[in-house]
Design an enzyme around this catalytic site. Structure first.
Site, PDB file in Angstrom:
ATOM      1  N   ARG A 167      78.240  36.128  62.175  1.00 24.68           N
ATOM      2  CA  ARG A 167      77.343  35.448  61.237  1.00 24.68           C
ATOM      3  C   ARG A 167      75.903  35.937  61.394  1.00 24.68           C
ATOM      4  O   ARG A 167      75.030  35.580  60.604  1.00 24.68           O
ATOM      5  CB  ARG A 167      77.381  33.920  61.461  1.00 24.68           C
ATOM      6  CG  ARG A 167      78.719  33.282  61.149  1.00 24.68           C
ATOM      7  CD  ARG A 167      78.692  31.791  61.470  1.00 24.68           C
ATOM      8  NE  ARG A 167      78.319  30.968  60.354  1.00 24.68           N
ATOM      9  CZ  ARG A 167      79.173  30.340  59.544  1.00 24.68           C
ATOM     10  NH1 ARG A 167      80.482  30.446  59.737  1.00 24.68           N
ATOM     11  NH2 ARG A 167      78.758  29.609  58.543  1.00 24.68           N
ATOM     12  N   TYR A 170      73.545  37.384  58.637  1.00 24.31           N
ATOM     13  CA  TYR A 170      72.963  36.419  57.692  1.00 24.31           C
ATOM     14  C   TYR A 170      71.964  35.506  58.407  1.00 24.31           C
ATOM     15  O   TYR A 170      70.812  35.387  57.992  1.00 24.31           O
ATOM     16  CB  TYR A 170      74.087  35.602  57.067  1.00 24.31           C
ATOM     17  CG  TYR A 170      73.646  34.675  55.949  1.00 24.31           C
ATOM     18  CD1 TYR A 170      73.293  35.185  54.696  1.00 24.31           C
ATOM     19  CD2 TYR A 170      73.596  33.297  56.138  1.00 24.31           C
ATOM     20  CE1 TYR A 170      72.894  34.344  53.662  1.00 24.31           C
ATOM     21  CE2 TYR A 170      73.204  32.443  55.114  1.00 24.31           C
ATOM     22  CZ  TYR A 170      72.863  32.965  53.884  1.00 24.31           C
ATOM     23  OH  TYR A 170      72.471  32.127  52.864  1.00 24.31           O
ATOM     24  N   LYS A 174      68.051  35.916  57.840  1.00 31.65           N
ATOM     25  CA  LYS A 174      67.215  34.873  57.224  1.00 31.65           C
ATOM     26  C   LYS A 174      66.087  34.456  58.167  1.00 31.65           C
ATOM     27  O   LYS A 174      64.977  34.150  57.724  1.00 31.65           O
ATOM     28  CB  LYS A 174      68.070  33.659  56.855  1.00 31.65           C
ATOM     29  CG  LYS A 174      68.979  33.881  55.644  1.00 31.65           C
ATOM     30  CD  LYS A 174      68.210  33.886  54.335  1.00 31.65           C
ATOM     31  CE  LYS A 174      69.144  33.935  53.129  1.00 31.65           C
ATOM     32  NZ  LYS A 174      68.426  34.084  51.857  1.00 31.65           N
ATOM     33  N   VAL A 212      84.082  26.626  51.081  1.00 29.95           N
ATOM     34  CA  VAL A 212      85.107  25.592  51.184  1.00 29.95           C
ATOM     35  C   VAL A 212      85.310  24.835  49.869  1.00 29.95           C
ATOM     36  O   VAL A 212      86.451  24.535  49.499  1.00 29.95           O
ATOM     37  CB  VAL A 212      84.819  24.638  52.372  1.00 29.95           C
ATOM     38  CG1 VAL A 212      83.597  23.759  52.132  1.00 29.95           C
ATOM     39  CG2 VAL A 212      86.030  23.797  52.687  1.00 29.95           C
ATOM     40  N   ASN A 215      87.080  27.202  47.393  1.00 31.89           N
ATOM     41  CA  ASN A 215      88.440  27.497  47.870  1.00 31.89           C
ATOM     42  C   ASN A 215      89.371  26.310  47.664  1.00 31.89           C
ATOM     43  O   ASN A 215      90.446  26.443  47.085  1.00 31.89           O
ATOM     44  CB  ASN A 215      88.410  27.846  49.366  1.00 31.89           C
ATOM     45  CG  ASN A 215      88.291  29.339  49.605  1.00 31.89           C
ATOM     46  OD1 ASN A 215      88.024  30.104  48.674  1.00 31.89           O
ATOM     47  ND2 ASN A 215      88.455  29.768  50.833  1.00 31.89           N
ATOM     48  N   PRO A 299      79.837  26.611  62.606  1.00 30.31           N
ATOM     49  CA  PRO A 299      79.131  25.418  63.095  1.00 30.31           C
ATOM     50  C   PRO A 299      80.019  24.171  63.062  1.00 30.31           C
ATOM     51  O   PRO A 299      80.733  23.945  62.086  1.00 30.31           O
ATOM     52  CB  PRO A 299      77.949  25.296  62.123  1.00 30.31           C
ATOM     53  CG  PRO A 299      77.737  26.684  61.614  1.00 30.31           C
ATOM     54  CD  PRO A 299      79.117  27.286  61.517  1.00 30.31           C
TER      55      PRO A 299
END
Ligand code: UDP
Length: 347
Positions: A167, A170, A174, A212, A215, A299
């Site tokens: 991850r 990203y 950021k 999520v 999906n 997370p």
């Protein structure tokens, strides 16, 4: 359903397009949040330039905007030198940087490009802001908090982020984009705002986006196995897209000290299993639920503390998940249904 049917009025927009006719640039404007933002700004009377590389966007998101005289689409990647159609536009008044794949499978598919988008791309836009005098808003992310040890996440929390995991392109990208944005502000090279966006959902998400909400709804609608990663006890807090757009515009137009990031999200927290139950209530005859491995560094929980947004912007979300989810499922039903019909016709 058109964009305008899904959106509340952009109450946070206090600029007057008649008094300031300079265009607003929205990068990533063909994407999920960006396309709603373009619509809200265009509806408010702004001239909008949308710059998008169409990497993860749905060009159909812009259909309702295409013929509007105050809307211009430019294809281009912010990693590269910015296209002349952008740099030669009359001085810009605002730059919203929404350009970056935001779904874990998509931003991990080309991690180098994800990092460059956040670092090199943001630098190109900050320099453009410096040159044109435009106010710059970075759409940062709750991912800067990583797998948080502080709950709910308040802006002062510095996060627990892995810089070695999948991850990182990203999350760290950021974080670097934020650092550069605040440096431009400190050096008085640009006037900036930084929004930390928490999980957002609604119409215009890509059905294959991999997140999520899309999906679970699309899997349920098409009778495929429904994938719950891990045991589904991890939590997220889901913000409907019209609330997000209202928050971004309110932040951009606020007089706050730009060197403070602001969480924008809905603090109602749900386990993935609770989200699943709500989807199954909405979609009868769904397929079976399968528990798949929890992705690395996923997370365990996430919930924004939005006190700062409430205090300084007077902003709070209005659309609870119980209302936003049916609107989203209805939109996906049309999208996925249309795709299925097309596939059947081709066979
Ligand atoms: N997730 C899931 N099934 C899916 C996609 C995601 O259970 O098909 C989980 C994912 O592991 C995470 C949560 O849902 O715990 C939110 O994932 P998403 O990719 O939407 O966003 P994230 O907040 O992780 O960036």
């Amino acid at each position: 359903m058109t964009v305008s049917q899904t959106e509340a009025a952009p109450a946070g927009d206090r600029t007057d397009p008649a008094a300031d006719p300079r265009p607003v640039l929205v990068t990533g404007g063909a994407g999920f949040i960006g396309s709603h933002l373009c619509r809200a700004l265009s509806d408010a009377g702004h001239r909008v330039i949308c710059l998008d590389n169409l990497q993860t966007a749905r060009p159909s998101n812009l259909k309702p905007l295409e013929d509007l005289p105050n809307f211009t689409f430019v294809e281009g990647d912010i990693v590269n030198p910015l296209p002349a159609a952008v740099t030669e536009a009359a001085n810009l008044t605002r730059i919203y940087n929404c350009a970056c794949a935001a779904s874990p499978p998509q931003y991990q598919a080309d991690p180098e490009h994800t990092m460059l988008t956040n670092v090199v791309g943001t630098n190109h836009l900050l320099r453009l802001a410096e040159r044109t005098g435009a106010r710059f808003l970075l759409t940062s992310t709750s991912e800067v908090y990583g797998d948080p040890e502080v709950h709910p996440q308040v802006e002062g929390y510095r996060g627990w982020v892995s810089c070695t995991g999948p991850r990182a392109c990203y999350d760290e990208g950021k974080r670097a984009a934020e650092a550069m944005t605040f440096d431009f502000a400190r050096m008085k090279r640009a006037e900036v705002r930084v929004a930390r966006i928490f999980n957002t959902y609604g119409p215009h998400m890509h059905p294959d986006d991999g997140r999520v909400v899309s999906n679970l709804i699309c899997q349920a609608l098409t009778g495929r196995d429904i994938t719950v990663h891990g045991d589904g006890t991890q939590t997220r807090s889901f913000c409907y897209v019209s609330d997000m757009v209202r928050g971004l515009i309110a932040l951009m137009e606020s007089d706050i000290d730009g060197t403070e990031p602001v969480n924008i999200g809905n603090p109602d927290e749900f386990t993935i299993n609770e989200l699943l139950d709500m989807v199954l209530e909405l979609v009868p005859n769904a397929g079976k639920v399968v528990n798949t491995p929890l992705p690395q560094d996923d997370p365990r929980r996430r919930r924004p503390d939005i006190s700062r947004a409430q205090d300084v912007l007077g902003w709070s979300p209005r659309v609870p998940l119980r209302e936003g989810l049916p609107m989203t499922a209805e939109w996906f039903a049309e999208e996925v249904g249309a795709e299925l019909r097309l596939r059947e016709a081709a066979e």
